[in-house]
Design a protein around this motif. Structure first.
Motif, mmCIF file in Angstrom:
data_model
loop_
_atom_site.group_PDB
_atom_site.id
_atom_site.type_symbol
_atom_site.label_atom_id
_atom_site.label_comp_id
_atom_site.label_asym_id
_atom_site.label_seq_id
_atom_site.Cartn_x
_atom_site.Cartn_y
_atom_site.Cartn_z
ATOM 1 N N UNK A 166 -28.680 1.245 -17.513
ATOM 2 C CA UNK A 166 -29.950 0.673 -17.061
ATOM 3 C C UNK A 166 -30.166 0.864 -15.567
ATOM 4 N N UNK A 167 -29.112 0.696 -14.774
ATOM 5 C CA UNK A 167 -29.278 0.682 -13.314
ATOM 6 C C UNK A 167 -28.914 2.005 -12.650
ATOM 7 N N UNK A 168 -28.065 2.812 -13.317
ATOM 8 C CA UNK A 168 -27.577 4.027 -12.691
ATOM 9 C C UNK A 168 -26.502 3.773 -11.657
ATOM 10 N N UNK A 169 -26.017 2.548 -11.563
ATOM 11 C CA UNK A 169 -25.004 2.163 -10.574
ATOM 12 C C UNK A 169 -23.658 2.004 -11.275
ATOM 13 N N UNK A 170 -22.654 2.758 -10.844
ATOM 14 C CA UNK A 170 -21.359 2.724 -11.528
ATOM 15 C C UNK A 170 -20.508 1.539 -11.116
ATOM 16 N N UNK A 171 -20.706 1.019 -9.898
ATOM 17 C CA UNK A 171 -19.952 -0.153 -9.478
ATOM 18 C C UNK A 171 -20.497 -1.381 -10.203
ATOM 19 N N UNK A 172 -19.663 -2.092 -10.985
ATOM 20 C CA UNK A 172 -20.192 -3.177 -11.819
ATOM 21 C C UNK A 172 -20.772 -4.340 -11.026
ATOM 22 N N UNK A 173 -20.154 -4.675 -9.904
ATOM 23 C CA UNK A 173 -20.655 -5.805 -9.120
ATOM 24 C C UNK A 173 -21.978 -5.428 -8.454
ATOM 25 N N UNK A 174 -22.044 -4.224 -7.899
ATOM 26 C CA UNK A 174 -23.302 -3.777 -7.293
ATOM 27 C C UNK A 174 -24.397 -3.678 -8.348
#
Length: 314
Positions: free
Chosen positions: A192-200
């Motif tokens: 959904x976000x394209x962000x691999x860092x889970x917290x970010x």
């Protein structure tokens, strides 16, 4: 009352076999058919643990008739909105030797605009007695982009917390609509976000207006992420069993605590992680093992450095 909405219900079919071999023929004892879909599973777990719950969803066709009959027999309070399209099926094959599960989900067929309006009207009618609204599960291909935001909006207008568990673009729309809690898994969050860092990734949803993100990490447990805090809960050893419905059990735990007035992220995380783990020990989605209290006591809970969840790019 916990009011759950399932936009894309399914008749869940589960078979247990000794060992799954790709391309081979398998024999199994008679499978189990159960009315499912994520919101139905949430209501079933909450109801089994003594909470007041009502499941609202659609039903149609011959599969829908079997779906409705099983739901009536289960005793779980529900309200079904008739639609013309056939209710979809979800097939789970549990490999007893490997301790894992292969799932095939039909995508579902989109109801008409008037049928969606009937579903929304049913939800609005039930809201005056609800303390929490749960919007849970996928949406069928072609469903209106406004569906999930509208469901969240009617809950917000009623002044009750809204928990959403969906995926893809609908997850971002749920965040923008102001859902109080979102519960993706790690893969859904990246998708959904394209962000691999889970917290970010979780905090990018919070920046859109979400209060709490419960992030499932599979065998690594679960994270509770807010704008100012990060809490991690996990068991020392992963559990073998059927993980289908584990996330739904976590949502049920969150909904039950919110309905009781408990909003502390750490307390919610403890219960959600324990119920998710207990669901793995149960044979069917929508059930949890009575061992959940024992599992809750065994959890390792910490407030880790967010950097510890950042993956090494090498």
């Amino acid at each position: 009352m916990i009011l759950t909405v399932t936009p894309n219900p399914a008749l869940d079919l589960t078979w247990h076999i000794d060992r799954l071999v790709e391309g081979d023929t398998h024999r199994a004892d008679a499978g189990v058919a159960r009315a499912g879909g994520k919101g139905l599973n949430v209501a079933r777990v909450a109801y089994s643990e003594g909470a007041d719950a009502l499941a609202v969803t659609t039903t149609g066709g011959r599969v829908g008739e079997e779906f409705a009959a099983e739901l009536r027999a289960s005793g779980v309070p529900h309200a079904l909105v008739p639609v013309a399209a056939e209710t979809r099926r979800s097939i789970a094959v549990v490999d007893e030797t490997a301790g894992d599960t292969t799932v095939i989900n039909e995508r579902g067929i989109n109801p008409t605009d008037s049928e969606w309006a009937d579903l929304l009207a049913e939800v609005v009618e039930r809201l005056p007695t609800a303390r929490v609204l749960v919007v849970s599960g996928s949406v069928p291909p072609g469903a209106p982009e406004s569906l999930v935001p509208m469901l969240i909006a009617v809950g917000k207008d009623a002044g009750i917390p809204v928990i959403a568990d969906t995926s893809g673009p609908a997850l971002l729309r749920a965040a923008d609509a102001g859902a109080d809690v979102l519960k993706p898994n790690a893969a859904e969050l990246v998708d959904a976000t394209g962000i691999t860092d889970p917290v970010e990734g979780a905090r990018s949803l919070i920046a859109r207006g979400v209060g709490l993100v419960l992030l499932s990490l599979g065998a690594d447990g679960m994270l509770a992420v807010t704008a100012s805090d990060l809490v991690h809960a996990r068991l020392d050893e992963p559990l073998a069993g059927n993980p289908t419905g584990a996330g739904d059990a976590g949502v049920a735990a969150c909904a039950v605590l919110y309905a009781e007035g408990e909003g502390d992220p750490e307390q919610i995380l403890r219960r959600a992680t324990a119920w998710s783990a207990a669901a793995v020990l149960a044979p069917l989605a929508g059930d949890i093992s009575p061992r959940w209290r024992e599992l809750e006591q065994q959890l390792r809970v910490s407030h880790p450095d967010p950097e510890s969840f950042r993956k090494d790019p090498s």
